[in-house]
Design a protein around this motif. Structure first.
Motif: not given
Length: 322
Positions: A267-276
């Motif tokens: 699954k793909l996880v996009l952490p808020r702090k390192t989203r970009q």
């Protein structure tokens, strides 16, 4: 005059023309129809300046990556056009069931079997390289899996409606998309939770909004890729695969189709702090795989516009190709 976005270029063809194509194909067969179609393809080649220039630019860049210094000629671009026209026949063959299983060579087929056995849904991120239509043959032989294909143009919808009319038993749902909004994401999430497959292409930028892109290296030059498909993959919270279907030849000269599954993540996880930064890496990884196969099969690249154009500088307001 501003350069047009891919979605605003005139779609050359209509439903009647596609119906005539299908009837002629059934009556005359593939070789017979090519005798009729050849002058049509040549006319479209002569009059399609934008597509012709895009073909030349793409083939030139692909050769550069492959270390081939030979200049691209009009004959090369015309071959590119012919391959695109020929892919329409592959679509028809796929829907008519004329592509047999022994003509489909799978890479990592076990990955799909695992999804099937576990009744697990997934998202497949494809492209306009090769022919994803042939992958729909999968649903004819694995009836437990429903495949939902997101399409972005009216032309694609009409052509697929026509194909569906000749073989309504194929378990494929076509979903026309103008924007990947919350309602669409919720609907697709439900389908994945029911064990279905969602297929979306990752090589087309937004049809409505400029700038929602991430630049990544494609064949040695930065190109804009839409964030939408990859954000959607994260929202669906399911396994993510890269999917390619490429026409090839067996050692005996027989035509075959290579269906390539590459698992990218559980699954793909996009952490808020390192989203970009995370999103940049995900898109770059996809672009790298797309580059690899595009360089290997350049004449099966069916994006006939400037793929490296600046997404914020292209116009989405024009409707016809000049």
């Amino acid at each position: 005059m501003a350069v047009k976005h891919w979605s605003k270029m005139q779609e050359r063809g209509n439903r009647l023309g596609m119906q005539i194509l299908l009837v002629c194909y059934r009556v005359f067969g593939r070789k017979g129809l090519w005798l009729v179609l050849f002058p049509v393809v040549f006319y479209l080649f002569l009059t399609g300046k934008t597509a012709r220039q895009a073909s030349h630019a793409f083939l030139t860049q692909a050769r550069k990556v492959n270390g081939n210094s030979k200049a691209v000629t009009w004959r090369d671009s015309f071959r590119h056009f012919r391959c695109f026209a020929d892919s329409a026949f592959d679509k028809i063959d796929a829907w008519l069931g004329r592509i047999q299983q022994h003509n489909i060579l799978y890479t990592n087929e076990v990955l799909f079997k695992q999804l099937d056995e576990q009744q697990q849904g997934a998202i497949f991120i494809g492209s306009h390289l090769g022919n994803l239509e042939v992958c729909r043959a999968l649903s004819q032989h694995r009836n437990s899996k429903t495949i939902n294909v997101l399409v972005f143009t009216h032309h694609a919808v009409e052509f697929n409606k026509l194909l569906k009319s000749i073989n309504p038993d194929v378990a494929v749902n076509l979903i026309q998309v103008t924007d990947l909004g919350p309602d669409m994401a919720i609907m697709l999430k439900e389908k994945v939770e029911q064990g279905e497959i969602v297929v979306i292409v990752g090589d087309r930028t937004s049809t409505t909004t400029a700038g929602r892109v991430i630049e990544a290296d494609f064949l040695g030059k930065p190109a804009p890729f839409s964030q939408g498909p990859f954000i959607l993959a994260a929202l669906l919270d399911c396994p993510v695969f890269h999917l390619f279907c490429l026409k090839d030849k067996k050692p005996n000269g027989e035509t075959c189709y290579r269906v390539i599954f590459e698992k990218y993540a559980d699954k793909l996880v996009l952490p808020r702090k390192t989203r970009q930064q995370t999103l940049q890496q995900i898109v770059s990884d996809y672009a790298q795989r797309l580059s690899f196969y595009a360089a290997a099969y350049p004449y099966q690249w069916f994006n006939f516009y400037d793929f490296w154009q600046n997404d914020e500088q292209v116009s989405r307001s024009q409707n016809k190709e000049n």
